[in-house]
Design a protein around this motif. Structure first.
Motif, short mmCIF file in Angstrom:
data_model
loop_
_atom_site.label_atom_id
_atom_site.label_comp_id
_atom_site.label_asym_id
_atom_site.label_seq_id
_atom_site.Cartn_x
_atom_site.Cartn_y
_atom_site.Cartn_z
N ARG A 11 2.71 -8.18 -3.90
CA ARG A 11 3.48 -6.93 -3.97
C ARG A 11 3.76 -6.38 -2.58
O ARG A 11 4.86 -5.89 -2.30
CB ARG A 11 2.74 -5.89 -4.82
CG ARG A 11 2.85 -6.16 -6.30
CD ARG A 11 2.55 -4.94 -7.16
NE ARG A 11 1.36 -4.21 -6.79
CZ ARG A 11 0.15 -4.39 -7.30
NH1 ARG A 11 -0.05 -5.32 -8.19
NH2 ARG A 11 -0.85 -3.64 -6.91
N ILE A 12 2.78 -6.45 -1.69
CA ILE A 12 3.00 -6.00 -0.31
C ILE A 12 4.08 -6.84 0.34
O ILE A 12 4.99 -6.32 0.98
CB ILE A 12 1.68 -6.05 0.50
CG1 ILE A 12 0.70 -5.00 -0.02
CG2 ILE A 12 1.97 -5.84 1.98
CD1 ILE A 12 -0.70 -5.14 0.56
N PHE A 13 3.99 -8.16 0.18
CA PHE A 13 4.99 -9.06 0.77
C PHE A 13 6.39 -8.71 0.26
O PHE A 13 7.33 -8.60 1.05
CB PHE A 13 4.64 -10.52 0.44
CG PHE A 13 5.59 -11.52 1.05
CD1 PHE A 13 5.39 -11.96 2.34
CD2 PHE A 13 6.66 -12.02 0.33
CE1 PHE A 13 6.25 -12.89 2.92
CE2 PHE A 13 7.53 -12.94 0.90
CZ PHE A 13 7.33 -13.38 2.19
N GLU A 14 6.52 -8.52 -1.05
CA GLU A 14 7.83 -8.20 -1.64
C GLU A 14 8.36 -6.87 -1.12
O GLU A 14 9.56 -6.73 -0.87
CB GLU A 14 7.74 -8.18 -3.16
CG GLU A 14 7.57 -9.57 -3.75
CD GLU A 14 7.23 -9.57 -5.23
OE1 GLU A 14 7.12 -8.48 -5.84
OE2 GLU A 14 7.07 -10.68 -5.79
N LYS A 15 7.48 -5.88 -0.95
CA LYS A 15 7.93 -4.59 -0.42
C LYS A 15 8.33 -4.70 1.04
O LYS A 15 9.27 -4.03 1.48
CB LYS A 15 6.85 -3.53 -0.60
CG LYS A 15 6.72 -3.07 -2.03
CD LYS A 15 5.97 -1.77 -2.12
CE LYS A 15 5.88 -1.33 -3.53
NZ LYS A 15 6.86 -0.35 -3.90
N LEU A 116 -3.38 3.09 0.31
CA LEU A 116 -2.98 1.99 -0.58
C LEU A 116 -1.61 2.24 -1.19
O LEU A 116 -0.82 1.31 -1.36
CB LEU A 116 -4.03 1.77 -1.68
CG LEU A 116 -5.38 1.24 -1.21
CD1 LEU A 116 -6.35 1.11 -2.37
CD2 LEU A 116 -5.23 -0.09 -0.47
N ARG A 117 -1.28 3.48 -1.48
CA ARG A 117 0.07 3.80 -1.98
C ARG A 117 1.12 3.54 -0.90
O ARG A 117 2.18 3.00 -1.18
CB ARG A 117 0.14 5.24 -2.47
CG ARG A 117 -0.54 5.43 -3.79
CD ARG A 117 -0.42 6.89 -4.24
NE ARG A 117 -1.43 7.19 -5.21
CZ ARG A 117 -1.25 7.14 -6.51
NH1 ARG A 117 -0.08 6.83 -6.99
NH2 ARG A 117 -2.23 7.43 -7.34
N ARG A 118 0.82 3.96 0.34
CA ARG A 118 1.77 3.73 1.44
C ARG A 118 1.98 2.24 1.68
O ARG A 118 3.06 1.82 2.06
CB ARG A 118 1.29 4.40 2.72
CG ARG A 118 1.49 5.89 2.72
CD ARG A 118 1.19 6.49 4.04
NE ARG A 118 -0.25 6.45 4.27
CZ ARG A 118 -0.84 6.70 5.43
NH1 ARG A 118 -0.13 7.00 6.48
NH2 ARG A 118 -2.14 6.66 5.55
N LEU A 119 0.93 1.44 1.44
CA LEU A 119 1.04 0.00 1.61
C LEU A 119 1.76 -0.66 0.44
O LEU A 119 2.13 -1.82 0.50
CB LEU A 119 -0.35 -0.63 1.75
CG LEU A 119 -1.09 -0.35 3.03
CD1 LEU A 119 -2.51 -0.87 2.94
CD2 LEU A 119 -0.37 -0.97 4.21
N GLY A 120 1.94 0.08 -0.65
CA GLY A 120 2.59 -0.47 -1.82
C GLY A 120 1.64 -1.22 -2.74
O GLY A 120 2.08 -1.91 -3.64
N VAL A 121 0.33 -1.10 -2.51
CA VAL A 121 -0.66 -1.79 -3.33
C VAL A 121 -0.92 -1.03 -4.62
O VAL A 121 -1.18 -1.61 -5.65
CB VAL A 121 -1.98 -1.99 -2.55
CG1 VAL A 121 -3.06 -2.58 -3.43
CG2 VAL A 121 -1.74 -2.88 -1.34
#
Length: 160
Positions: A11-15, A116-121
């Motif tokens: 998910r982080i990679f995709e964001k 974690l929200r800012r990271l998109g996790v």
């Protein structure tokens, strides 16, 4: 914080891959670092990752290299005070500071969730419980992570 799973990393990679080309460029990686308060030049980031962009496998390798102690770096595991030990400790302090938003020396559930929200996790309506994530490494059971607890968590981090 529990170790990031492959799904979290995906998910982080995709964001990060804002243009959808299957590559995370140093510019896209820099965007993430700026969001969490880490300042590097594009040249410094490219020097760290070794190339102008990362595919999924490169991204996983990069994540593992910065989150898992390298047993082949000349460190005998005894904390002999080498430069590598100092660099690792310095990196951990910087990472801790990213999560310790209010600077009180502890990572609270709210701070963990915010980063974690800012990271998109974590999604806004996620069912994840940050308290249980902290509890895994909270040795003194105060509901917060101090630096030593954070360090233990990071040094024993594995990807599931």
């Amino acid at each position: 914080m529990s170790p990031l799973s492959s799904n979290d990393l995906e998910r982080i990679f995709e964001k990060l891959d804002k243009n959808g080309d299957g590559q995370v460029s140093v510019e896209e990686l820099n965007w993430l670092l700026e969001r969490i308060g880490v300042e590097f030049s594009l040249q410094e980031i490219e020097s760290l990752v070794g190339k102008p962009s990362l595919d999924w496998n490169d991204f996983l390798f990069f994540y593992r290299s910065i989150s898992t102690p390298d047993s082949n770096d000349g460190d005998n595991g005894h904390g002999d005070g080498s430069a590598n030990d100092h660099d690792d400790e310095s990196d951990l302090v910087k990472a801790f500071d990213v999560f310790d938003i209010n600077g009180d020396g502890f990572i609270s559930c709210e701070e963990l969730e915010s980063v974690l929200r800012r990271l998109g996790v974590m999604e806004e309506n996620s069912s994840r419980d940050c308290r249980s994530m902290i509890h895994v490494y909270d040795t003194n059971l105060d509901g917060l992570l101090d630096f030593e607890e954070f360090k233990h968590m990071m040094l024993h981090n594995t990807i599931s």
